[in-house]
Design a protein around this motif. Sequence first.
Motif, PDB file in Angstrom:
ATOM      1  N   ARG A 155       7.423   8.728  -0.976  1.00  0.00           N
ATOM      2  CA  ARG A 155       6.539   7.564  -0.772  1.00  0.00           C
ATOM      3  C   ARG A 155       5.102   7.914  -1.132  1.00  0.00           C
ATOM      4  N   VAL A 176       9.114  -0.245  -1.148  1.00  0.00           N
ATOM      5  CA  VAL A 176       9.782  -1.026  -0.103  1.00  0.00           C
ATOM      6  C   VAL A 176      11.195  -0.501   0.129  1.00  0.00           C
ATOM      7  N   ALA A 212      10.900   2.731   1.945  1.00  0.00           N
ATOM      8  CA  ALA A 212      10.450   2.461   3.304  1.00  0.00           C
ATOM      9  C   ALA A 212      11.608   1.963   4.167  1.00  0.00           C
ATOM     10  N   ASN A 213      12.455   1.109   3.609  1.00  0.00           N
ATOM     11  CA  ASN A 213      13.619   0.622   4.367  1.00  0.00           C
ATOM     12  C   ASN A 213      14.555   1.760   4.731  1.00  0.00           C
ATOM     13  N   ASP A 250      11.031   1.949  15.838  1.00  0.00           N
ATOM     14  CA  ASP A 250      10.991   1.047  14.686  1.00  0.00           C
ATOM     15  C   ASP A 250       9.548   0.951  14.208  1.00  0.00           C
ATOM     16  N   ARG A 259       8.589  -0.414  11.359  1.00  0.00           N
ATOM     17  CA  ARG A 259       8.652  -1.363  10.255  1.00  0.00           C
ATOM     18  C   ARG A 259       7.290  -1.977   9.933  1.00  0.00           C
ATOM     19  N   PHE A 260       6.494  -2.272  10.953  1.00  0.00           N
ATOM     20  CA  PHE A 260       5.203  -2.927  10.750  1.00  0.00           C
ATOM     21  C   PHE A 260       4.287  -2.102   9.849  1.00  0.00           C
ATOM     22  N   PHE A 282       5.085   0.118   7.482  1.00  0.00           N
ATOM     23  CA  PHE A 282       5.535   0.104   6.095  1.00  0.00           C
ATOM     24  C   PHE A 282       5.326  -1.260   5.448  1.00  0.00           C
ATOM     25  N   GLU A 283       5.574  -2.313   6.215  1.00  0.00           N
ATOM     26  CA  GLU A 283       5.360  -3.659   5.672  1.00  0.00           C
ATOM     27  C   GLU A 283       3.882  -3.908   5.416  1.00  0.00           C
ATOM     28  N   ALA A 284       3.018  -3.416   6.287  1.00  0.00           N
ATOM     29  CA  ALA A 284       1.573  -3.584   6.091  1.00  0.00           C
ATOM     30  C   ALA A 284       1.110  -2.858   4.835  1.00  0.00           C
ATOM     31  N   ALA A 289       2.961  -2.210   2.137  1.00  0.00           N
ATOM     32  CA  ALA A 289       3.470  -2.949   0.981  1.00  0.00           C
ATOM     33  C   ALA A 289       2.642  -4.209   0.730  1.00  0.00           C
ATOM     34  N   VAL A 290       2.298  -4.938   1.787  1.00  0.00           N
ATOM     35  CA  VAL A 290       1.485  -6.152   1.638  1.00  0.00           C
ATOM     36  C   VAL A 290       0.099  -5.791   1.125  1.00  0.00           C
TER      37      VAL A 290
END
Length: 112
Positions: A14, A63, A66-67, A80, A82-83, A85-87, A89-90
Motif C-alpha cells: 500500500r 482499495v 485495503a479490503n 475494523d 475500514r474508516f 482506508f476509506e478516508a 481512498a476518498v
Amino acid sequence: MELAELALILHSTRLEQVAVLMTVYSAYLVTAYIAAKKLTSFQLTAITLIYSVMVLITIAGYVGLANQAIALEIHRSGQDMRFIFEAIAVTNFIGYLLSLAFMWHSRKRSEQ
C-alpha cells in the motif's frame, strides 16, 4: 506469525502504491504548471487520459489491497479499521479531481 508477515507485506505494498500515486500527481501538476499553455487539445486529452487511467487503476488497486488488509486485521485482532482506508481512498480521489481542476485552470489562465 504468518498473519503478521502478511499484514506487513500488505502495508508495504500500500505504501508503494501511495508513492507511485504521489509521483504521478506531481508529474501531472508540473506539466500543468509549466506546459499547459503550450499543449494542443489533442496533447492535453492524451495526457489527461493516460493520467486518469493510471490514477484510477492505482486507487482501485489501493482499495483492493485495503479490503484484504481490513479482512486480515478483523481476522487477526477483531479491529475494523475500514474508516481509515476509506478516508485515504476518498482523499486520493479528491486529489485526482483537484489536479484535473488545476490543469483546467492553468489552460484557462493562458487563454486570457
